[in-house]
Motif scaffolding. Structure first.
Motif, PDB file in Angstrom:
ATOM      1  N   ALA A 196       1.617  -2.647  -0.563  1.00 40.11           N
ATOM      2  CA  ALA A 196       1.948  -1.378  -1.229  1.00 40.11           C
ATOM      3  C   ALA A 196       0.828  -0.362  -1.025  1.00 40.11           C
ATOM      4  O   ALA A 196       1.074   0.814  -0.719  1.00 40.11           O
ATOM      5  N   TYR A 197      -0.419  -0.849  -1.145  1.00 41.66           N
ATOM      6  CA  TYR A 197      -1.557   0.053  -1.001  1.00 41.66           C
ATOM      7  C   TYR A 197      -1.648   0.595   0.430  1.00 41.66           C
ATOM      8  O   TYR A 197      -1.735   1.805   0.655  1.00 41.66           O
TER       9      TYR A 197
ATOM     10  N   GLY B 178       1.463   2.670   1.392  1.00 42.76           N
ATOM     11  CA  GLY B 178       1.437   3.954   0.670  1.00 42.76           C
ATOM     12  C   GLY B 178       0.428   4.905   1.275  1.00 42.76           C
ATOM     13  O   GLY B 178       0.701   6.096   1.432  1.00 42.76           O
ATOM     14  N   THR B 179      -0.763   4.358   1.628  1.00 38.69           N
ATOM     15  CA  THR B 179      -1.814   5.218   2.190  1.00 38.69           C
ATOM     16  C   THR B 179      -1.376   5.804   3.532  1.00 38.69           C
ATOM     17  O   THR B 179      -1.448   7.021   3.760  1.00 38.69           O
TER      18      THR B 179
ATOM     19  N   THR C  83       6.090   2.870  -5.145  1.00 36.90           N
ATOM     20  CA  THR C  83       5.891   1.734  -4.246  1.00 36.90           C
ATOM     21  C   THR C  83       5.239   0.582  -5.011  1.00 36.90           C
ATOM     22  O   THR C  83       5.648  -0.585  -4.885  1.00 36.90           O
TER      23      THR C  83
ATOM     24  N   ALA D 248       7.259   7.651  -3.669  1.00 35.84           N
ATOM     25  CA  ALA D 248       5.884   7.981  -4.048  1.00 35.84           C
ATOM     26  C   ALA D 248       5.065   6.689  -4.145  1.00 35.84           C
ATOM     27  O   ALA D 248       5.618   5.592  -4.269  1.00 35.84           O
ATOM     28  N   ARG D 249       3.739   6.837  -4.127  1.00 29.69           N
ATOM     29  CA  ARG D 249       2.881   5.649  -4.154  1.00 29.69           C
ATOM     30  C   ARG D 249       3.096   4.835  -5.435  1.00 29.69           C
ATOM     31  O   ARG D 249       3.173   3.621  -5.393  1.00 29.69           O
ATOM     32  N   ARG D 250       3.212   5.530  -6.561  1.00 32.20           N
ATOM     33  CA  ARG D 250       3.384   4.782  -7.815  1.00 32.20           C
ATOM     34  C   ARG D 250       4.723   4.049  -7.809  1.00 32.20           C
ATOM     35  O   ARG D 250       4.840   2.938  -8.340  1.00 32.20           O
TER      36      ARG D 250
ATOM     37  N   SER E 237       7.227   2.190   0.515  1.00 31.61           N
ATOM     38  CA  SER E 237       6.086   3.080   0.752  1.00 31.61           C
ATOM     39  C   SER E 237       6.463   4.230   1.678  1.00 31.61           C
ATOM     40  O   SER E 237       5.906   5.319   1.583  1.00 31.61           O
TER      41      SER E 237
ATOM     42  N   PRO F 167       7.854  11.472  -3.458  1.00 28.05           N
ATOM     43  CA  PRO F 167       6.487  11.535  -2.943  1.00 28.05           C
ATOM     44  C   PRO F 167       5.906  12.932  -3.149  1.00 28.05           C
ATOM     45  O   PRO F 167       6.618  13.937  -2.987  1.00 28.05           O
TER      46      PRO F 167
ATOM     47  N   GLY G 178       1.549   8.128   3.138  1.00 30.85           N
ATOM     48  CA  GLY G 178       1.106   9.381   2.499  1.00 30.85           C
ATOM     49  C   GLY G 178       0.481  10.313   3.515  1.00 30.85           C
ATOM     50  O   GLY G 178       0.798  11.512   3.553  1.00 30.85           O
TER      51      GLY G 178
END
Lengths: 142, 492
Positions: free
Chosen positions: B217-218, B221-222, B159, B155-157, B151, B95, B225
């Motif tokens: 995932a979105y 991840g948000t 995830t 990292a987001r990608r 997540s 991340p 993050g």
């Protein structure tokens, strides 16, 4: 009481000179020495009636060494000769840090086998009084 | 000065804690999975593919056992810290918020470990899905949990990659079953809807699941993050605070050392001055008192004055020495057990002739039990001497000074009361200042350095005590000092 021989040991020549004036003014016979070794040699040669010794001489606690060397001597005279130690009053507890401080007093502070302390700066009256007391005590003990 | 790179410790510890949590969670999943198989086996009137399911369960348990061992190694391993090369896979998974730490390589290692776990989990879950009804089994939604876990750890990608992998695995199983490439192992009976062989239904379920996975995932991840960003900020702040505290401590230590060296120098100077002044005082006193012969009156007057001044200077250097010593005395010198009764008696003896000359009665009232204080005998002697000498000095002839020493309730109390001139109210707040002497004190006694009470205060504070003064002009003063009694002091 006069005519007694007093040995003054102090590395401060001026103080010895002042003490000499005061003591000789009262009829004492004064001999001077300016360090421990000279003091020991003079004491052995002259065998004075009283010794006044400064604690702090150039090599730190020379005065203490002098006292212990004298008191541990096999010569009875040196174990009995009255000793007066000159010290700055706030250095008195410095005795506690002396490795050969001897037995502890009731207060828990080691003491020196001496007849009295003189706290610097010494006034003429204090000097004469302390000398008189030490000599009287020695005379009483015979 | 700011530090934007949190230390290895904070980031790595947080990451490793999460890994531990993931492994514990998986042990729960193993138990839950076993319960799921048993429930399906006993409660459902349908055949269950026990062998393959228990095989998948065993594989999960073995994997988690291995993870657990690797995790323990992570916990124990403390070597090889420091910057190092981070591979492309780790860079992909790491991340952004926890990159660029002081031990990126170790953090990357932990991240790869997490990514591998998630990949294997997804494969095993796909196997379970295949052996328990494929797209017809709601277990397919368990893939969402893994995307959320990804997540939190990656990292987001990465995830999104996990969501994609999950989706592809489900698609492979369901499409394979749909088109007869792999066999369909369903529960049968009412549990088998036959949807697995209808491409439109498989497509609809797959699309819905895919959308759900990517939304998870979105969102995951948000949120993760943001959390990681804040976490990093907190870590950076904590790190900065710790470093600043350390820097402050170093600066303080340096300051103290400097102060001590200054103080040692001062003491040395004062000591040298005192010796010479003492000799001047003695020599002048000898002349002034006529031991060296009589002087003309004018010379006598000047010598008298000089002798007094020399005495004052000698006393002042002595007091300055005492003050400096009281403030700087090393803790090692504060360990002696001192009976204040002995100190008081010694000081009373010392000052008795002076008190007699001033026609002041000095009375000592002491408790029968010991009054033991742990501290510096020299400083305590100075304290008692200063307070008693002050009481005698500022008490007119015919007056009385009473010294009391008491102990009890974990305290040792020392009190000096006099019937002296007293301290004016406006002078009480200045009495502890260096060189301060109240007006009535200066008028009553010319000599006095104005350092005595400052020394008293310094000694009391150095011994953890408390000193108070109560005074009334014309009636007298009481100084009271309370010390904590020495722990473990011998009883009477």
């Amino acid at each position: 009481m006069s005519g007694e021989r007093i040995l003054v040991i102090d590395d401060d020549h001026d103080l010895v000179a002042a003490a000499r004036v005061v003591l000789e003014g009262r009829g004492y016979v004064v001999t001077a020495a300016y360090d421990r070794d000279e003091g020991l040699a003079t004491a052995k040669a002259e065998r004075p009636d009283l010794i006044i010794v400064d604690v702090m001489m150039p090599n730190a606690t020379e005065g203490f060494d002098f006292v212990w060397q004298l008191r541990r001597s096999e010569d009875e005279y040196f174990r009995r000769v009255p000793l007066v130690v000159m010290t700055a009053i706030r250095e008195r507890t410095g005795l506690g840090f002396y490795p050969e401080g001897g037995e502890k007093t009731a207060k828990g502070e080691p003491t020196l086998p001496v007849q009295g302390f003189l706290h610097k700066p010494v006034s003429p009256e204090q000097l004469l009084e302390r000398v008189r007391l030490a000599l009287v005590e020695a005379w009483r003990k015979g | 000065m700011t530090h934007q790179r949190p230390t290895r410790y904070a980031v790595e510890v947080a990451l490793i804690a999460r890994l531990g949590w993931l492994i514990r969670l998986r042990w729960l999943a193993v138990v839950g999975f076993a319960a799921y198989i048993e429930v399906a086996r006993w409660l459902l009137p349908v055949p269950v593919a026990l062998g393959p399911l228990y095989g998948a369960l065993a594989a999960l348990a073995v994997c988690n056992g291995v993870y657990h061992l690797v995790f323990l190694w992570f916990l124990r391993d403390s070597g090889h810290r420091g910057p190092g090369r981070v591979g492309p896979f780790a860079r992909f998974c790491l991340p952004q918020e926890i990159r660029d730490t002081e031990s990126e390589q170790e953090v990357a290692r932990a991240t790869i470990f997490a990514a591998v776990q998630i990949i294997i989990d997804l494969v095993l879950l796909a196997a379970v899905l295949h052996f328990s009804g494929g797209i017809e089994n709601p277990v397919r939604y368990f893939f969402i949990f893994h995307v959320i876990l990804a997540s939190l750890l990656l990292a987001r990608r990465a995830t999104f990659a996990a969501a994609t992998l999950g989706f592809l695995l489900i698609a492979a199983v369901s499409l394979g079953e749909c088109f007869g490439i792999i066999p369909h192992i369903g529960f049968g009976g009412p549990w088998s809807e036959g949807a697995y062989k209808v491409p439109a239904m498989v497509g609809e379920r797959l699309s819905l699941l895919g959308i759900t996975l990517y939304i998870a995932a979105y969102l995951g991840g948000t949120v993760a993050g943001h959390l990681r960003k804040h976490e990093r900020e907190v870590m950076v702040l904590t790190d900065n605070l710790a470093r600043e505290a350390e820097e402050l401590e170093v600066a303080l230590r340096r300051e103290r050392e400097l102060e001590q060296s200054k103080s040692r120098y001062m003491r040395r100077v004062a000591h040298e001055l005192r010796g010479r002044l003492g000799t001047i005082h003695t020599a002048l006193g000898t002349v002034a008192r006529g031991f060296a012969g009589s002087l003309p009156p004018a010379a006598q007057d000047l010598v008298d004055r000089s002798a007094v001044r020399a005495g004052e200077l000698a006393e002042m250097t002595s007091d300055l020495l005492a003050l400096s010593r009281a403030r700087e005395v090393e803790p090692v010198a504060l360990t002696a057990l001192v009976d204040l009764r002995a100190v008081v008696n010694e000081v009373a003896d010392e000052l008795s002739s002076h008190a007699r000359e001033s026609a002041v009665t000095v009375e000592v009232q002491e408790a029968p039990e010991p009054a033991i204080v742990r501290g510096d005998p020299e400083g305590l002697g100075q304290l008692v001497r200063n307070l008693v000498a002050n009481a005698v000095r500022y008490t007119p002839g015919g007056g009385r000074v009473v010294i009391r020493v008491m102990s009890g309730a974990g305290e040792v109390c020392f009190e000096v009361s006099d019937t002296g001139i007293g301290i004016p109210e406006d002078a009480l707040s200045h009495i502890w200042d260096e060189f301060y002497r109240a007006k009535n004190a200066r008028e009553h006694a010319r000599d006095g350095t104005g350092l005595g009470m400052a020394i008293v205060k310094a000694v009391v504070e150095r011994h953890g005590g408390l000193v108070t003064l109560a005074s009334e002009v014309g009636k007298g003063t009481t100084a009271k000092v309370v010390f904590p009694a020495a722990a473990g002091a011998p009883e009477a």
